[in-house]
Design a protein around this motif. Structure first.
Motif: not given
Length: 318
Positions: A190-206
């Motif tokens: 879900e996080a990856v999809a949000a980052i790629l879709g521009g729904n979040v400005s910055v994404g964080g994870s391993g």
């Protein structure tokens, strides 16, 4: 003799107590609770461990169940309630779950399950979409100073290490940490999809969760929360921000198992971490081996909980 007939015969002998531990372990199927949706770090860790358990011949088969939400608290509750006394059940957990317990105060906690072992350690990488106007973490901070809410941070559940890192960053530059616009997701997919879709400005994870997208040029890494660079990614500290926080993952067993069953299960997990399949998973995902078992692991978790609580209080999250 057919494999299934052979395994049934082994199981019958094991039930009668006629086999040594190693042979009993080979005959037993195992269940792995992954308290997150597919695609994230816990999911990758659980499935890699399942493969390693079979590669090490300490499990005849491994079944998986994903149950995401509330920083793993939903899966934890199901695991505790449904697996009591089961010596062949494991649950993936880690620092994120401790943070979720601190912020969410769920009715079921880790104290009701059985500590087995820490497996890996890694640091958080922050990325932006490839077309983002942010070229560095300094750009992100400048925008936050103008309007904290205009920067949407995406990552794991509330209380995850990436959430804590964002709050630490805010506090370090004089921004009210409670104004950090953090969007939690139930799984890495879900996080990856949000980052790629521009729904979040910055994404964080391993790093392992973002590697294929970074390599493909779909994401651009701008910082890592490690003490030194990872894959050439600049650290938060070298960019002028006093933020360093690590993530780790491990496994717990069901409540109500005997000391002997706990010892046997720990031995199986340790053997799995020495398998070729696990070694390959470490290399592929960029995980740092950090095996710690038994009482040492139990003490480590208690220390981590206390330390994390102090960090979150300091960051204004609690």
């Amino acid at each position: 003799m057919r494999r299934d007939t052979f395994l049934k015969s082994l199981a019958a002998f094991a039930a009668a107590g006629s086999l040594p531990l190693s042979a009993q372990a080979q005959a037993q199927a195992m269940k792995l609770m992954i308290p997150a949706n597919p695609g994230g770090g816990w999911d990758m860790t659980g499935r890699a461990l399942g493969k390693a358990l079979q590669d090490a011949t300490v499990a005849s088969a491994v079944t998986f169940e994903n149950k995401g939400g509330a920083a793993g608290a939903i899966g934890l509750a199901q695991f505790v309630n449904a697996s009591k006394g089961d010596p062949n059940a494991l649950m993936v957990m880690g620092a994120v779950m401790l943070g979720g317990i601190i912020t969410g105060k769920p009715p079921v906690t880790l104290a009701q399950a059985t500590p087995i072992a820490r497996l890996t350690s890694e640091y958080n990488v922050f990325v932006v979409p490839s077309d983002s106007p942010f070229k560095s973490m300094k750009d992100v901070v400048e925008q936050m100073k103008k309007d904290p809410g205009s920067v949407k941070w995406g990552g794991g559940s509330r209380g995850s290490t990436e959430h804590i890192a964002a709050a630490m960053l805010a506090r370090a530059v004089g921004i009210d940490a409670t104004k950090v616009n953090y969007v939690p997701f139930r799984g890495g997919g879900e996080a990856v999809a949000a980052i790629l879709g521009g729904n979040v400005s910055v994404g964080g994870s391993g790093y392992s969760e973002f590697e294929q997208y970074i390599t493909a040029g779909k994401m651009r890494p701008i910082a890592v929360t490690a003490p030194q660079r990872l894959k050439g990614i600049p650290t938060m500290k070298e960019q002028g921000f006093d933020v360093e926080i690590g993530n780790w993952r491990g496994v717990y067993a069901a409540p109500g198992i005997t000391p002997e069953q706990r010892k046997a299960l720990t031995e199986r997990v340790i053997k799995a971490t020495k398998s070729k399949a696990w070694e390959e998973a470490l290399g592929k995902n960029g995980w740092t081996p950090a095996v710690l078992a038994g009482k040492d692991f139990e003490t480590f978790v208690d220390r981590e909980f206390t330390s994390l609580l102090a960090t979150m209080v300091k960051a204004g999250m609690v």
